[in-house]
Design a protein around this motif. Structure first.
Motif: not given
Length: 233
Positions: A14-19, A21-33, A38-47
């Motif tokens: 899940g993290y690898n997929t999200a990373q 996508l974000a590295d390719d310039g997409h806006d990524v919202v991650v879900h965590v339990r 949560l890792r790298d909060p500044d990388l994501w569009k939202g949580v």
């Protein structure tokens, strides 16, 4: 640029997929339990935060996700290997989130080659089903959505047996290849078939025959709707 949500994105696939996508310039919202995962909060569009083993928190995850509007793609990556939460996390949560959220352009559900050993006995949904059962049913659900929602593409992905915390350090498959198909299905314009595929490393494979059985698809959706009280549109 796509707006993509990835469940179970604290670690592993899940993290690898999200990373990716974000590295390719997409806006990524991650879900965590929980927030501590949560890792790298500044990388994501939202949580969005919630325990997908708890039905009330699944509903809350859907409410949190609604703040971001309609997603271009949702990747249902979160999963557990063993009881007692295997059915709730691996089947009920993807069903409830799919039924409760605005229909995205694309849906991707994580399956497993182990789905071929699953049972079609839906009584196991509430009475101790196995990991293989759960992956057979979520694969069937992915293909049922493909058949029912013409405007939304829906696919299931076998990422392989990869060396994550779930897969174990000795897992023999390629960790990078384990997430590339999900990111590709979520964003690429040249996916064939457009919907209804069961994928392994960007190649379609035939799933368990039950996954394409329309009667079993209908029975599964009816069972999930009855158990959750939430119908699938």
């Amino acid at each position: 640029m796509a707006l993509v949500m990835v469940t179970g994105a604290a670690s592993g696939l899940g993290y690898n997929t999200a990373q990716a996508l974000a590295d390719d310039g997409h806006d990524v919202v991650v879900h965590v339990r929980n927030e501590s995962r949560l890792r790298d909060p500044d990388l994501w569009k939202g949580v969005v935060i919630g325990d997908l083993a708890r039905v009330d928190e699944i509903h809350d995850v859907a409410r949190q996700a609604a703040r971001f509007g309609r997603f271009d793609a949702v990747i249902h990556n979160a999963g557990v290997l063993g009881a007692p939460d295997v059915m709730t996390v691996n089947v009920v949560a993807p069903y409830l989130l799919t039924a409760s959220m605005d229909k995205p352009g694309r849906l991707i559900y994580l399956s497993s080659g182990m789905h071929r050993g699953g049972s079609t006995d839906l009584r196991r949904l509430s009475a101790g089903g196995t990991y293989s059962d759960s992956k057979l049913w979520v694969t069937t659900f992915a293909l049922a959505v493909a058949a029912r929602w013409a405007q939304t593409s829906s696919h299931a992905v076998d990422p392989g047996w990869v060396p994550t915390r779930m897969g174990g350090a000795g897992a023999p498959d390629d960790l990078t290849a384990g997430h590339e198909t999900q990111a590709w299905l979520a964003t690429d314009e040249d996916v064939t078939p457009r919907t209804g595929g069961y994928w392994h490393h960007r190649q379609t494979q035939p799933p368990h025959p039950a996954c394409h059985d329309q009667d079993f698809q209908a029975q599964l959706i009816d069972a999930l709707a009855s158990q959750t009280g939430v119908p699938l549109d």
